[in-house]
Design a protein around this motif. Sequence first.
Motif, PDB file in Angstrom:
ATOM      1  N   PRO A 367       0.817  -1.227   0.000  1.00  0.00           N
ATOM      2  CA  PRO A 367       0.000   0.000   0.000  1.00  0.00           C
ATOM      3  C   PRO A 367       0.843   1.266   0.000  1.00  0.00           C
ATOM      4  N   ALA A 368       2.081   1.182   0.503  1.00  0.00           N
ATOM      5  CA  ALA A 368       2.956   2.360   0.466  1.00  0.00           C
ATOM      6  C   ALA A 368       3.266   2.744  -0.980  1.00  0.00           C
ATOM      7  N   PHE A 369       3.445   1.740  -1.850  1.00  0.00           N
ATOM      8  CA  PHE A 369       3.691   2.075  -3.265  1.00  0.00           C
ATOM      9  C   PHE A 369       2.438   2.654  -3.906  1.00  0.00           C
ATOM     10  N   GLN A 370       1.284   2.084  -3.583  1.00  0.00           N
ATOM     11  CA  GLN A 370       0.034   2.643  -4.103  1.00  0.00           C
ATOM     12  C   GLN A 370      -0.116   4.101  -3.672  1.00  0.00           C
ATOM     13  N   LEU A 371       0.250   4.388  -2.434  1.00  0.00           N
ATOM     14  CA  LEU A 371       0.183   5.762  -1.932  1.00  0.00           C
ATOM     15  C   LEU A 371       1.162   6.659  -2.682  1.00  0.00           C
ATOM     16  N   TYR A 372       2.378   6.179  -2.888  1.00  0.00           N
ATOM     17  CA  TYR A 372       3.412   6.958  -3.581  1.00  0.00           C
ATOM     18  C   TYR A 372       2.979   7.297  -5.007  1.00  0.00           C
ATOM     19  N   SER A 373       2.495   6.294  -5.708  1.00  0.00           N
ATOM     20  CA  SER A 373       2.070   6.525  -7.086  1.00  0.00           C
ATOM     21  C   SER A 373       0.847   7.438  -7.129  1.00  0.00           C
ATOM     22  N   GLY A 374      -0.084   7.218  -6.195  1.00  0.00           N
ATOM     23  CA  GLY A 374      -1.268   8.074  -6.143  1.00  0.00           C
ATOM     24  C   GLY A 374      -0.923   9.517  -5.836  1.00  0.00           C
ATOM     25  N   LEU A 375       0.039   9.726  -4.956  1.00  0.00           N
ATOM     26  CA  LEU A 375       0.470  11.088  -4.636  1.00  0.00           C
ATOM     27  C   LEU A 375       1.119  11.752  -5.850  1.00  0.00           C
ATOM     28  N   ALA A 376       1.926  10.989  -6.587  1.00  0.00           N
ATOM     29  CA  ALA A 376       2.530  11.537  -7.807  1.00  0.00           C
ATOM     30  C   ALA A 376       1.442  11.926  -8.809  1.00  0.00           C
ATOM     31  N   PHE A 377       0.403  11.105  -8.885  1.00  0.00           N
ATOM     32  CA  PHE A 377      -0.730  11.381  -9.772  1.00  0.00           C
ATOM     33  C   PHE A 377      -1.408  12.688  -9.372  1.00  0.00           C
ATOM     34  N   MET A 378      -1.664  12.852  -8.067  1.00  0.00           N
ATOM     35  CA  MET A 378      -2.335  14.053  -7.582  1.00  0.00           C
ATOM     36  C   MET A 378      -1.427  15.281  -7.694  1.00  0.00           C
ATOM     37  N   ARG A 379      -0.139  15.097  -7.463  1.00  0.00           N
ATOM     38  CA  ARG A 379       0.798  16.217  -7.584  1.00  0.00           C
ATOM     39  C   ARG A 379       0.788  16.770  -9.002  1.00  0.00           C
ATOM     40  N   ASN A 380       0.686  15.876  -9.969  1.00  0.00           N
ATOM     41  CA  ASN A 380       0.669  16.285 -11.366  1.00  0.00           C
ATOM     42  C   ASN A 380      -0.563  17.127 -11.689  1.00  0.00           C
ATOM     43  N   ARG A 381      -1.631  16.899 -10.933  1.00  0.00           N
ATOM     44  CA  ARG A 381      -2.852  17.697 -11.121  1.00  0.00           C
ATOM     45  C   ARG A 381      -2.724  19.077 -10.498  1.00  0.00           C
ATOM     46  N   GLY A 382      -1.850  19.193  -9.502  1.00  0.00           N
ATOM     47  CA  GLY A 382      -1.661  20.475  -8.840  1.00  0.00           C
ATOM     48  C   GLY A 382      -2.442  20.564  -7.554  1.00  0.00           C
ATOM     49  N   ASN A 383      -1.918  21.379  -6.600  1.00  0.00           N
ATOM     50  CA  ASN A 383      -2.588  21.590  -5.322  1.00  0.00           C
ATOM     51  C   ASN A 383      -3.884  22.356  -5.528  1.00  0.00           C
ATOM     52  N   SER A 384      -4.880  21.976  -4.754  1.00  0.00           N
ATOM     53  CA  SER A 384      -6.160  22.686  -4.832  1.00  0.00           C
ATOM     54  C   SER A 384      -6.787  22.754  -3.461  1.00  0.00           C
TER      55      SER A 384
END
Length: 384
Positions: A367-384
């Motif tokens: 799950p740590a990798f799922q979190l890491y990849s998901g965070l990279a995905f969200m980072r690419n969208r930008g903070n909101s």
Amino acid sequence: MIDTNQIAAALEAREYKQAAQLIKQFQKESPENPWVQYYIGRYYELTNNLDKAATTYKQILRDITNPKIASQARQGIQRIETAQQNLREQAIESAKNDPSSQEPGLLILEAVSPEDKPAAIQNISRIFQTDIYTTRMQIQSRGWRLYKTGPIAELRVYGQELIGVGIPVFWATLADIQKIQIFQVQYFQSVSSPAVVCKDRLDRLGSIEFSWSEVTQQVEGLLPIFIDIMDYSPNRRNEEFRHKEITQDYAQVCDLHLPSRNCILRICDQNYEFQQGFDFTKSSEAIPASPTGKNKKARRPNSPQVPQSTTRINWNNLLEMLDEQLDVTVWSEFTPFAETVLDYTHMLSKIDSHIEVDRKSETPWDPAFQLYSGLAFMRNRGNS
């Protein structure tokens, strides 16, 4: 000749335009007078330019030995910190009016360069009211750190303040990460016109056709595969033999992010069917190249002395194909990030890893990798 009492009176009366003129004249007449810097700082403070005021007061403490001025500067710094804390609390309270503001979130601190580290330590210590030593140990020179968890409204306020002082951070909610669709790739049907056979979260088999231009970033990671052994030590009086868990091997995972479809194509060497679809048993020279060929990198064996298995050779050929086709950001510092989140066992237990690795027992690494990849995905969208 300007009298400092005139400047103080103008500031007290909130006649800031007049005060600015008096300070400018005072600086021209007496550039070496230590009170010049103090009144510049006081002017910034009263006109709500708190960052410049704090910088000026701190410079006074470094450069000026006059005890009265130094005392005034310390009081100014204390007033600014109190004001900033009040503003932060007000912003958090205001943000709570949004029903989604209480969603659990994560604040991620990115790597800080050595030259920026001293200022970052000071600012983080001030914002979070932590001691310098603790803050210094938490700042990383590579990779990301899970710095804080909590309601997303609070993390957003902290994050915006950190960005305002030049500290690289981003934030995301667990709910948004869990909304990303994960498809586990079984094999590539085609590379030139990319198509994959994959499974969805319900384990249903299907196929997806896409364009390489839809892939905006790539995430790679190594997941340890553990085995239990009997560890012998004659120095242990009561128990010479003990069960011990060691790392036997690593599962290699590569995610392709397609944000326009809100999905991730996950490829893992442990379950990729190399005997199906596109033939990765060919040499890398036989793999079709992209028209640009921008991102070609050599995927060499980890150790030239150790013969590679067929799976490892095929996996490297697959990665070389991706290098040929893609010119995107590759996030590959999963391990240092994982080391900052593995202790968050309760949070990780709620994250579906979408990783199929043959294990005797669950591990937080998945799950740590799922979190890491998901965070990279969200980072690419930008903070909101």
